[in-house]
Scaffold this active site. Structure first.
Site, PDB file in Angstrom:
ATOM      1  N   HIS A 104      17.053  36.003  28.624  1.00 25.90           N
ATOM      2  CA  HIS A 104      17.691  34.699  28.460  1.00 25.90           C
ATOM      3  C   HIS A 104      19.060  34.754  29.142  1.00 25.90           C
ATOM      4  CE1 HIS A 104      14.748  33.487  25.355  1.00 25.90           C
ATOM      5  NE2 HIS A 104      14.790  34.765  25.023  1.00 25.90           N
ATOM      6  N   PHE A 105      19.234  33.944  30.196  1.00 24.97           N
ATOM      7  CA  PHE A 105      20.508  33.930  30.922  1.00 24.97           C
ATOM      8  C   PHE A 105      21.366  32.704  30.594  1.00 24.97           C
ATOM      9  CE2 PHE A 105      19.485  37.001  34.671  1.00 24.97           C
ATOM     10  CZ  PHE A 105      19.513  38.061  33.788  1.00 24.97           C
ATOM     11  N   ARG A 106      20.857  31.778  29.776  1.00 31.11           N
ATOM     12  CA  ARG A 106      21.654  30.729  29.105  1.00 31.11           C
ATOM     13  C   ARG A 106      22.243  29.648  30.014  1.00 31.11           C
ATOM     14  NH1 ARG A 106      19.463  32.110  24.320  1.00 31.11           N
ATOM     15  NH2 ARG A 106      20.411  33.926  23.305  1.00 31.11           N
TER      16      ARG A 106
ATOM     17  N   ASN B  19      14.346  28.148  27.855  1.00 30.79           N
ATOM     18  CA  ASN B  19      15.078  27.477  26.768  1.00 30.79           C
ATOM     19  C   ASN B  19      16.583  27.437  27.030  1.00 30.79           C
ATOM     20  OD1 ASN B  19      15.083  30.283  26.390  1.00 30.79           O
ATOM     21  ND2 ASN B  19      15.252  30.125  24.166  1.00 30.79           N
TER      22      ASN B  19
ATOM     23  N   HIS C  66       5.320  32.946  22.268  1.00 32.69           N
ATOM     24  CA  HIS C  66       6.171  33.250  21.123  1.00 32.69           C
ATOM     25  C   HIS C  66       5.383  32.823  19.897  1.00 32.69           C
ATOM     26  CE1 HIS C  66      10.216  33.185  18.942  1.00 32.69           C
ATOM     27  NE2 HIS C  66       9.393  32.597  18.087  1.00 32.69           N
TER      28      HIS C  66
ATOM     29  N   ASN D 129      14.666  37.713  16.185  1.00 31.84           N
ATOM     30  CA  ASN D 129      13.410  37.026  15.920  1.00 31.84           C
ATOM     31  C   ASN D 129      12.395  37.356  17.022  1.00 31.84           C
ATOM     32  OD1 ASN D 129      11.510  35.370  14.785  1.00 31.84           O
ATOM     33  ND2 ASN D 129      12.395  33.468  15.541  1.00 31.84           N
TER      34      ASN D 129
ATOM     35  N   ASP E 183      13.791  41.038  25.708  1.00 28.45           N
ATOM     36  CA  ASP E 183      14.179  39.804  25.023  1.00 28.45           C
ATOM     37  C   ASP E 183      15.705  39.716  24.941  1.00 28.45           C
ATOM     38  OD1 ASP E 183      14.106  37.387  23.711  1.00 28.45           O
ATOM     39  OD2 ASP E 183      13.443  38.197  21.779  1.00 28.45           O
TER      40      ASP E 183
END
EC number: 3.5.2.3
Length: 422
Positions: A56-58, A88, A173, A272, A299
């Site tokens: 995840h690089f946001r 996401n 997921h 999670n 993750d």
């Protein structure tokens, strides 16, 4: 452009690597040719650049946590030369137009190669599959609703059919929301002792059972993200025996930590899926060793210091992993004598490349892209988040002594990371 790397260790032999125009031209002892750049490895081990299929690089929308630039620096620091980024961000990558925009943003900002995931459904939680074919045509290399389980079976069935038609992998997921009940760690004795709400593993394994039946019916390439329970491992093992096109990844934290190690209400241990029981952890290791689980993926989920403070009841889920994965895996598995380095490279290079069809990634062979990490496996060091390139410092592994320090990383023959001299 010619780059010559001198004095590298490959399979315990001292060799040189000649790179011409971004590709490996020769691997041999004592190469002596004119070069535009010469790198003396001083006996460090050369390995193919690692591949992480779950990060995840946001960016866009959450850049206070991470950016494509800082995330790619973290990847290079960890020896990763190819990563796959989840959809996401804000806005969610759920249309062909957004895929094209994200791919361009990745290319402009990243030091490493990025494969982009598209979302399975609108905004990750919508009912009905998104237009996967158009997103694939626009550059989406796989599809996932990571961060959210697909609650509607018809939506997942539509997505599977579309992914099969587009010849893309679905990375699932697994999380049945009706079984979560506000859980913040694994349901069990430790959650009760800490007076924290528990999250049952049934949330994962029941949704997996549903999906495997549909995967068999559709023939989709179905991949399980961050598998965490012994029941899920057993289901994947059976599915593979039945000939389904099913693969799975496991994260380092689920291999090396379990809920018995959570001694206090510590936000660094909140992720999670949560850290499961010791029995689950041992089943994950067994599944990785026997091939039920195909690969390791981090993750990598960076958060701000504020978001990872206070109680597990209130803080964000997530752990960073790009800069700790290789040393943790090497130290726990190779240094201990459980497996050899080549097996680790199967889990962290070859299987990810094969499953996700990452043709641009090199495997340290003549003719391949010169995606290379030079690693010191001899001298121990301690994990220190202050030295991370990621904006996120959220890890429970702080202070642990490990082996496998990345000294240099090259992507297509270009030096993208170099360790600071001590």
């Amino acid at each position: 452009m010619r780059v010559l790397i001198k004095h590298v260790a490959i399979n315990k032999r001292c060799l040189d690597i000649l790179i011409v125009d971004g590709k490996i031209a020769k691997i041999a002892r004592g190469i002596e040719v004119p070069a535009d750049e010469e790198i003396n490895a001083h006996g460090a081990t050369a390995i193919p650049g690692l591949i992480d299929v779950h990060v995840h690089f946001r960016e866009p929308g959450l850049t206070y946590k991470e950016t494509i630039e800082t995330g790619s620096h973290a990847a290079a620091h960890g020896g990763f030369t190819t990563v796959m980024t989840m959809p996401n961000v804000k806005p969610v990558v759920d249309t062909a137009e957004k895929v094209r925009h994200q791919v361009l943003l990745n290319q402009e900002s990243s030091l490493v190669k990025i494969g982009q995931f598209g979302a399975l459904s609108a905004d990750l939680v919508g009912v009905g599959a998104a237009d996967l074919q158009k997103m694939a045509d626009a550059g989406a290399m796989a599809f996932s609703n990571d961060g959210h389980g697909v609650q509607d079976a018809q939506t997942m069935l539509e997505a599977m059919k579309a992914a099969r038609q587009a010849d893309r992998v679905i990375s699932a997921h697994l999380e049945d929301d009706s079984l979560i009940q506000g859980g913040v760690m694994n349901a069990g004795p430790q959650a009760k002792r800490l007076d924290l709400p528990g999250m049952t593993g049934l949330s994962e394994s029941t949704q997996l059972a549903r999906d495997l039946v549909m995967a068999q019916a559709t023939g989709v390439k179905y991949h399980i993200a961050h598998i965490s329970t012994k029941e899920s491992v057993a289901q994947v093992r059976l599915a593979k025996q039945m000939g389904l096109a099913v693969t799975a990844e496991v994260s380092p934290h689920h291999l090396f930590l379990d809920d018995s190690m959570i001694e206090t209400d510590d936000p660094m241990f909140k992720m999670n899926p949560p850290l499961r029981s010791r029995a689950d952890r041992l089943a994950l290791i067994a599944g990785l060793l026997d091939g039920t689980i195909d690969m390791i993926a981090t993750d990598h989920a960076p958060h701000s210091a504020e978001e990872k403070s206070g109680s597990m009841n209130d803080c964000s889920f997530g752990i960073v992993g790009l800069e700790t994965a290789l040393p943790l895996v090497y130290t726990r598995f190779v240094k201990s004598g459980l497996v050899d380095l080549d097996t680790v490279l199967d889990w962290m290079v070859r299987r990810p490349k094969q499953v996700f069809n990452l043709v641009s990634a090199g495997e340290l062979r003549v003719g391949d892209a010169a995606d290379i990490a030079l690693v010191d496996f001899i001298h121990p060091y301690k994990i220190n988040p202050a030295e991370f390139e990621s904006k996120g410092k959220n890890t429970p592994f702080t202070g642990q002594e490990v082996y496998g320090k990345v000294l240099k990383t090259l992507v297509d023959g270009h030096l993208v990371y170099q360790a600071k001299k001590e």
